[in-house]
Motif scaffolding. Structure first.
Motif, short mmCIF file in Angstrom:
data_model
loop_
_atom_site.label_atom_id
_atom_site.label_comp_id
_atom_site.label_asym_id
_atom_site.label_seq_id
_atom_site.Cartn_x
_atom_site.Cartn_y
_atom_site.Cartn_z
N ILE A 1 0.84 -1.21 0.00
CA ILE A 1 0.00 0.00 0.00
C ILE A 1 0.87 1.25 0.00
CG2 ILE A 1 -1.66 1.32 1.38
CD1 ILE A 1 -2.79 -1.40 2.30
N PHE A 2 1.97 1.19 0.75
CA PHE A 2 2.85 2.36 0.88
C PHE A 2 3.38 2.82 -0.48
CE2 PHE A 2 7.04 4.26 1.84
CZ PHE A 2 6.62 5.29 2.67
N THR A 3 3.60 1.86 -1.39
CA THR A 3 4.12 2.22 -2.72
C THR A 3 3.11 3.08 -3.50
OG1 THR A 3 3.27 0.15 -3.63
CG2 THR A 3 5.56 0.16 -2.87
N GLN A 4 1.82 2.99 -3.12
CA GLN A 4 0.79 3.75 -3.84
C GLN A 4 0.48 5.10 -3.19
OE1 GLN A 4 -0.37 2.31 -6.67
NE2 GLN A 4 0.96 0.56 -6.23
N LEU A 5 0.93 5.26 -1.92
CA LEU A 5 0.56 6.47 -1.19
C LEU A 5 1.13 7.74 -1.81
CD1 LEU A 5 0.72 5.44 2.57
CD2 LEU A 5 -1.28 5.83 1.14
N LYS A 6 2.27 7.59 -2.49
CA LYS A 6 2.92 8.75 -3.09
C LYS A 6 1.97 9.46 -4.06
CE LYS A 6 7.26 9.98 -5.37
NZ LYS A 6 8.50 9.45 -5.99
N ASP A 7 1.11 8.68 -4.73
CA ASP A 7 0.22 9.25 -5.73
C ASP A 7 -1.12 9.69 -5.15
OD1 ASP A 7 2.14 8.75 -7.69
OD2 ASP A 7 1.44 6.70 -7.94
N ILE A 8 -1.68 8.92 -4.20
CA ILE A 8 -3.06 9.20 -3.77
C ILE A 8 -3.16 9.68 -2.33
CG2 ILE A 8 -4.01 7.55 -5.43
CD1 ILE A 8 -4.28 5.53 -3.20
N GLY A 9 -2.16 9.43 -1.51
CA GLY A 9 -2.21 9.85 -0.11
C GLY A 9 -3.17 8.99 0.69
N LEU A 10 -3.16 9.18 2.01
CA LEU A 10 -4.02 8.37 2.89
C LEU A 10 -5.50 8.62 2.60
CD1 LEU A 10 -2.34 8.46 6.42
CD2 LEU A 10 -2.80 6.45 5.02
N ARG A 11 -5.85 9.88 2.30
CA ARG A 11 -7.26 10.19 2.06
C ARG A 11 -7.79 9.57 0.78
NH1 ARG A 11 -7.71 16.58 3.83
NH2 ARG A 11 -7.20 16.26 6.04
N GLY A 12 -6.89 9.19 -0.10
CA GLY A 12 -7.34 8.59 -1.36
C GLY A 12 -7.56 7.09 -1.29
N LEU A 13 -7.26 6.49 -0.12
CA LEU A 13 -7.38 5.03 -0.01
C LEU A 13 -8.82 4.51 -0.07
CD1 LEU A 13 -4.67 4.19 2.70
CD2 LEU A 13 -4.58 3.73 0.25
N PRO A 14 -9.79 5.13 0.66
CA PRO A 14 -11.17 4.61 0.57
C PRO A 14 -11.68 4.66 -0.88
CG PRO A 14 -10.96 6.12 2.42
CD PRO A 14 -9.68 6.23 1.63
N GLY A 15 -12.35 3.58 -1.27
CA GLY A 15 -12.88 3.51 -2.62
C GLY A 15 -11.96 2.80 -3.60
N THR A 16 -10.71 2.59 -3.20
CA THR A 16 -9.80 1.83 -4.07
C THR A 16 -9.89 0.33 -3.73
OG1 THR A 16 -7.93 1.92 -2.53
CG2 THR A 16 -8.23 3.79 -4.01
N LYS A 17 -9.18 -0.46 -4.49
CA LYS A 17 -9.13 -1.91 -4.22
C LYS A 17 -7.82 -2.30 -3.54
CE LYS A 17 -13.05 -2.55 -6.26
NZ LYS A 17 -14.25 -2.73 -5.40
N LEU A 18 -7.10 -1.31 -3.03
CA LEU A 18 -5.79 -1.61 -2.43
C LEU A 18 -5.91 -2.45 -1.17
CD1 LEU A 18 -4.02 1.86 -2.87
CD2 LEU A 18 -3.73 -0.20 -4.25
#
Length: 549
Positions: free
Chosen positions: A367-384
């Motif tokens: 998950i950490f590898t994706q945070l650079k692009d979407i941040g913590l607030r972008g996590l809900p709604g994804t399939k990560l």
């Protein structure tokens, strides 16, 4: 006794050992005996081959099972070889290569060789002889170091040859010296951690702390490897590295910097400082460790102390959970038996707990590898959140390790107790492992994931819970079926690596099916119903088929 080549090479450094206050002749005899005993371990698969007993056992006496398994490290080394061929950005290429090598050697050391460093079984023999604690402790360390050299040699042989051809003799020499210093650092670092733990804790708390240190070290090296990758930026297809002072905490950079200084002529003060760290820290660490060896050997006595653990709380929990399980009385009895064994068997914890550390950290790394692009607030709604499947990677290891015990000779009890079906033994044991080891990881990860992704993923987490149950029983069916706690840990070196690897691919397939189900309407509900049916069928049939084993 056989005069092993590793000992002949060691003889060339006799003077160094004697200057350190070690009785070299005695240490050599101890090592010779340990290596001979290692070579006489009969692999478990040979025990099962009844048709070719004598010839195979004679062959087994002359072979070391660990050495026979080194080919897989050679394969990993071959896969890392492209780093050597990438060009002449040595700080990038070699830091990453040493990051991979340190990750693999440290995990092997923690899971396979910690028990050697902390071994107290030979105290009754060596403790009664006029042998100094420093000599005994050095024999243990060199014993581990010999195997680490074999392991690192298997990892590094192909990259070394490729480096010699591609970059020349100087590259080869620097690479070889750096590998030796890395091995020294890894072995001494682990031993020093155990020295600290043994110094400040005792009794049952000490044994628990050793397990916590292993989990912490496993998590630390995994995070460290992720930090290492992020040191480098790709700008216009070029890898850029900016040396900073805080990079002194990223150890693989110490071993990548000498290539930059000696082969590229880079005179950046930080590169020179990293190089000095790579050279001096392992040497200073081994010097300090030699001073502390008597302390380590003296404090190892604490591990021989049976302690005063009161297992009333654990027994109460196992009784309470066993009452809730929808299984027969025999399954419940073996559930409680396995629960107690898992909780009290120190060597079992030494082998399995590092896997718990990996399972705790892996989902967050992805998950950490994706945070650079979407941040913590972008996590809900994804399939990560489906990366939680990576925490199921510990299941095959746990199921496989259930067959080993330091008290394996007591397995005769299986043949004397009135057990109607052996499936009860296996079912009760797997349930105990699932609830005691896997369930806490699943619950902890689920709570954190709900906090990160929101309550909308609860249905997915329930589905994942059923996937773990199915994956556990499939792992049991796919691995060799052996009575629980009936084989010595020494046989664990002949692991079922290929089968475990295939099971890891299976969990990736199950995660892919979940992702596909989540992309269609009511797909997750359908997937849940299918998992329910598969769980009922497999849990009733797989264990029944194990009766004859």
């Amino acid at each position: 006794m056989k005069n092993y080549k590793s000992l002949l090479i060691l003889d060339r450094f006799r003077g160094l050992f004697e200057k350190a206050g070690v009785d070299y002749a005695v240490m050599r005899h101890i090592l010779q005996a340990k290596l001979m005993m290692d070579a006489r371990r009969v692999p478990s698969f040979m025990n099962n081959r009844k048709g070719k007993k004598s010839a195979d056992r004679e062959d087994a006496k002359d072979s070391n099972n660990f050495l026979g398994s080194l080919w897989i490290y050679g394969v990993f080394g071959a896969f890392s070889t492209p780093f050597i061929l990438l060009g002449h950005n040595y700080i990038f290429q070699m830091s990453l290569l040493f990051g991979i090598f340190m990750f693999m050697t440290l995990t092997a050391l923690i899971s396979d060789f910690s028990s050697v460093l902390l071994d107290v079984r030979d105290r009754n023999i060596l403790g009664t002889k006029p042998i100094s604690r420093k000599t005994i402790s050095m024999a243990k360390t060199v014993h581990v170091f010999i195997y680490m050299v074999f392991l690192t040699g298997a990892l590094g042989i192909i990259p070394l040859v490729v480096g010699l051809v591609k970059h020349g003799v100087l590259f080869f020499i620097v690479f070889l010296l750096a590998l030796i210093l890395m091995d020294l650092f890894v072995v001494v670092l682990t031993a020093m951690l155990y020295v600290v733990v043994l110094r400040f804790f005792d009794g049952e708390k000490l044994k628990d702390m050793i397990n916590y240190v292993q989990i912490g070290l496993t998590i630390a090296i995994t995070i460290g490897y992720q930090l290492l990758i992020r040191l480098f930026n790709i700008v216009n297809l070029d890898v850029v590295f900016q040396p900073k002072w805080w990079q002194i905490f990223i150890v693989p950079v110490w071993f990548g910097a000498p290539f930059e200084v000696l082969l590229q002529g880079n005179r950046d003060p930080l590169f020179i400082f990293f190089t000095l760290l790579g050279l001096l820290v392992p040497i200073l660490a081994i010097a300090m460790y030699i001073k502390l060896m008597p302390l380590l050997e003296r404090n190892l006595q604490k591990l021989a102390d049976p302690g005063e653990r009161s297992d009333k709380a654990g027994a109460g929990w196992s009784r309470f959970i066993a009452r809730l399980l929808p299984v027969g009385p025999q399954e419940k009895a073996f559930f409680r038996f396995a629960w107690t064994m898992i909780g009290n068997e120190r060597e079992f914890k030494l082998k399995v707990y590092p896997s718990l550390g990996f399972s705790l950290i892996f989902p967050f790394i992805f998950i950490f590898t994706q945070l650079k692009d979407i941040g913590l607030r972008g996590l809900p709604g994804t399939k990560l959140h489906l990366f939680i499947y990576s925490c199921a990677l510990l299941v095959p290891t746990v199921i496989m390790m259930l067959r080993y015990s330091g008290k394996y000779k007591a397995a005769w009890i299986y043949h004397t107790v009135p057990v109607a079906e052996r499936s009860a033994i296996h079912r009760g044991t797997v349930l105990a492992a699932l609830i005691r080891l896997v369930l806490p990881v699943y619950v902890l990860e689920s709570v954190i994931f709900v906090f990160l992704f929101g309550p909308a993923i609860i249905l997915d987490l329930i589905v994942f819970g059923f996937v773990i149950m199915l994956f556990s029983v499939v792992s049991f069916a796919f691995l060799s079926k052996v009575l629980p706690f009936s084989q010595p840990f020494e046989a664990a070196q002949q692991s079922e690596g290929l089968r475990v690897f295939m099971l890891m691919l299976l969990i990736a397939v199950l995660a892919g099916l979940h992702l596909a189900a989540a992309s269609v309407s009511y797909g997750v509900y359908i997937y849940l119903v299918v998992l329910l049916i598969l769980n009922v069928v497999t849990w009733s049939r797989v264990f029944s088929s194990s009766n004859a084993k």
